[in-house]
Design a protein around this motif. Sequence first.
Motif, PDB file in Angstrom:
ATOM      1  N   GLY A   1      45.216  29.811  42.054  1.00 29.48           N
ATOM      2  CA  GLY A   1      46.585  29.425  42.376  1.00 29.48           C
ATOM      3  C   GLY A   1      47.363  30.688  42.713  1.00 29.48           C
ATOM      4  O   GLY A   1      46.946  31.487  43.535  1.00 29.48           O
ATOM      5  N   SER A   2      48.475  30.903  42.016  1.00 32.34           N
ATOM      6  CA  SER A   2      49.254  32.114  42.245  1.00 32.34           C
ATOM      7  C   SER A   2      49.040  33.160  41.155  1.00 32.34           C
ATOM      8  O   SER A   2      49.712  34.186  41.123  1.00 32.34           O
ATOM      9  CB  SER A   2      50.745  31.764  42.320  1.00 32.34           C
ATOM     10  N   SER A   3      48.080  32.919  40.252  1.00 28.26           N
ATOM     11  CA  SER A   3      47.840  33.817  39.125  1.00 28.26           C
ATOM     12  C   SER A   3      46.663  34.755  39.384  1.00 28.26           C
ATOM     13  O   SER A   3      45.512  34.324  39.433  1.00 28.26           O
ATOM     14  CB  SER A   3      47.569  33.016  37.852  1.00 28.26           C
ATOM     15  N   MET A   4      46.962  36.027  39.518  1.00 32.27           N
ATOM     16  CA  MET A   4      45.934  37.029  39.735  1.00 32.27           C
ATOM     17  C   MET A   4      45.195  37.296  38.425  1.00 32.27           C
ATOM     18  O   MET A   4      45.804  37.331  37.358  1.00 32.27           O
ATOM     19  CB  MET A   4      46.578  38.319  40.231  1.00 32.27           C
ATOM     20  N   PHE A   5      43.874  37.471  38.510  1.00 32.65           N
ATOM     21  CA  PHE A   5      43.097  37.756  37.303  1.00 32.65           C
ATOM     22  C   PHE A   5      42.151  38.939  37.435  1.00 32.65           C
ATOM     23  O   PHE A   5      41.612  39.407  36.434  1.00 32.65           O
ATOM     24  CB  PHE A   5      42.325  36.517  36.831  1.00 32.65           C
ATOM     25  N   ALA A   6      41.935  39.450  38.617  1.00 34.74           N
ATOM     26  CA  ALA A   6      41.055  40.610  38.788  1.00 34.74           C
ATOM     27  C   ALA A   6      41.460  41.369  40.046  1.00 34.74           C
ATOM     28  O   ALA A   6      41.873  40.766  41.033  1.00 34.74           O
ATOM     29  CB  ALA A   6      39.595  40.185  38.889  1.00 34.74           C
ATOM     30  N   ALA A   7      41.333  42.688  39.981  1.00 37.74           N
ATOM     31  CA  ALA A   7      41.644  43.529  41.130  1.00 37.74           C
ATOM     32  C   ALA A   7      40.684  44.704  41.172  1.00 37.74           C
ATOM     33  O   ALA A   7      40.356  45.290  40.134  1.00 37.74           O
ATOM     34  CB  ALA A   7      43.080  44.034  41.051  1.00 37.74           C
ATOM     35  N   PHE A   8      40.221  45.032  42.368  1.00 38.05           N
ATOM     36  CA  PHE A   8      39.400  46.221  42.571  1.00 38.05           C
ATOM     37  C   PHE A   8      40.358  47.358  42.885  1.00 38.05           C
ATOM     38  O   PHE A   8      41.084  47.316  43.879  1.00 38.05           O
ATOM     39  CB  PHE A   8      38.397  45.999  43.707  1.00 38.05           C
ATOM     40  N   THR A   9      40.399  48.363  42.030  1.00 39.57           N
ATOM     41  CA  THR A   9      41.418  49.403  42.139  1.00 39.57           C
ATOM     42  C   THR A   9      40.970  50.549  43.035  1.00 39.57           C
ATOM     43  O   THR A   9      39.789  50.680  43.354  1.00 39.57           O
ATOM     44  CB  THR A   9      41.765  49.955  40.747  1.00 39.57           C
ATOM     45  N   GLY A  10      41.915  51.358  43.414  1.00 37.68           N
ATOM     46  CA  GLY A  10      41.639  52.485  44.301  1.00 37.68           C
ATOM     47  C   GLY A  10      40.696  53.517  43.712  1.00 37.68           C
ATOM     48  O   GLY A  10      40.066  54.270  44.442  1.00 37.68           O
ATOM     49  N   ASP A  11      40.575  53.557  42.383  1.00 37.94           N
ATOM     50  CA  ASP A  11      39.681  54.533  41.758  1.00 37.94           C
ATOM     51  C   ASP A  11      38.318  53.945  41.416  1.00 37.94           C
ATOM     52  O   ASP A  11      37.548  54.526  40.661  1.00 37.94           O
ATOM     53  CB  ASP A  11      40.328  55.146  40.513  1.00 37.94           C
ATOM     54  N   GLY A  12      38.002  52.776  41.985  1.00 38.02           N
ATOM     55  CA  GLY A  12      36.685  52.175  41.793  1.00 38.02           C
ATOM     56  C   GLY A  12      36.527  51.354  40.535  1.00 38.02           C
ATOM     57  O   GLY A  12      35.428  50.930  40.208  1.00 38.02           O
ATOM     58  N   HIS A  13      37.614  51.122  39.828  1.00 34.92           N
ATOM     59  CA  HIS A  13      37.575  50.302  38.614  1.00 34.92           C
ATOM     60  C   HIS A  13      37.822  48.838  38.954  1.00 34.92           C
ATOM     61  O   HIS A  13      38.376  48.509  40.004  1.00 34.92           O
ATOM     62  CB  HIS A  13      38.665  50.751  37.635  1.00 34.92           C
ATOM     63  N   LEU A  14      37.432  47.972  38.048  1.00 31.07           N
ATOM     64  CA  LEU A  14      37.796  46.563  38.117  1.00 31.07           C
ATOM     65  C   LEU A  14      38.815  46.319  37.015  1.00 31.07           C
ATOM     66  O   LEU A  14      38.514  46.525  35.831  1.00 31.07           O
ATOM     67  CB  LEU A  14      36.584  45.649  37.907  1.00 31.07           C
ATOM     68  N   ALA A  15      40.012  45.908  37.394  1.00 26.55           N
ATOM     69  CA  ALA A  15      41.043  45.557  36.419  1.00 26.55           C
ATOM     70  C   ALA A  15      41.001  44.042  36.236  1.00 26.55           C
ATOM     71  O   ALA A  15      40.948  43.298  37.217  1.00 26.55           O
ATOM     72  CB  ALA A  15      42.416  45.995  36.907  1.00 26.55           C
ATOM     73  N   VAL A  16      40.994  43.603  34.974  1.00 28.36           N
ATOM     74  CA  VAL A  16      40.855  42.180  34.671  1.00 28.36           C
ATOM     75  C   VAL A  16      41.917  41.755  33.664  1.00 28.36           C
ATOM     76  O   VAL A  16      42.127  42.424  32.649  1.00 28.36           O
ATOM     77  CB  VAL A  16      39.448  41.870  34.099  1.00 28.36           C
ATOM     78  N   LYS A  17      42.557  40.625  33.947  1.00 28.83           N
ATOM     79  CA  LYS A  17      43.531  40.061  33.017  1.00 28.83           C
ATOM     80  C   LYS A  17      42.773  39.250  31.968  1.00 28.83           C
ATOM     81  O   LYS A  17      42.129  38.251  32.279  1.00 28.83           O
ATOM     82  CB  LYS A  17      44.520  39.157  33.746  1.00 28.83           C
TER      83      LYS A  17
END
Length: 103
Positions: free
Chosen positions: A31-47
């Motif tokens: 939906g409109s809820s983000m839960f993961a992002a691939f960051t500029g430093d090669g990490h995976l950010a996860v809610k």
Amino acid sequence: MDSEFDAIAVDLVARGATLGQMMGHPMLKVGSSMFAAFTGDGHLAVKLGRSTAEHADALALPGARLWAPGGGARVFYDWVSLPPDQEDQWMRFAEAGRLLVSR
């Protein structure tokens, strides 16, 4: 993009997530809820939600930390940034994030 993120994205899109962009980086949402992002430093950010067992488990991984987008002072306390050397754990936590925002 990272091949591990690409593989996770394909799998999670098949489960109902959508792929998008946030601050120029690929991210996954339900939906409109983000839960993961691939960051500029090669990490995976996860809610994961700061009070969940998954959040504690993720932070216990070597190199994991709370996510501060762009390396800024604003910390997203419900999010954990997982380093590239923990790629074998990314899918586990990305799926936990998807389930969290799907509730």
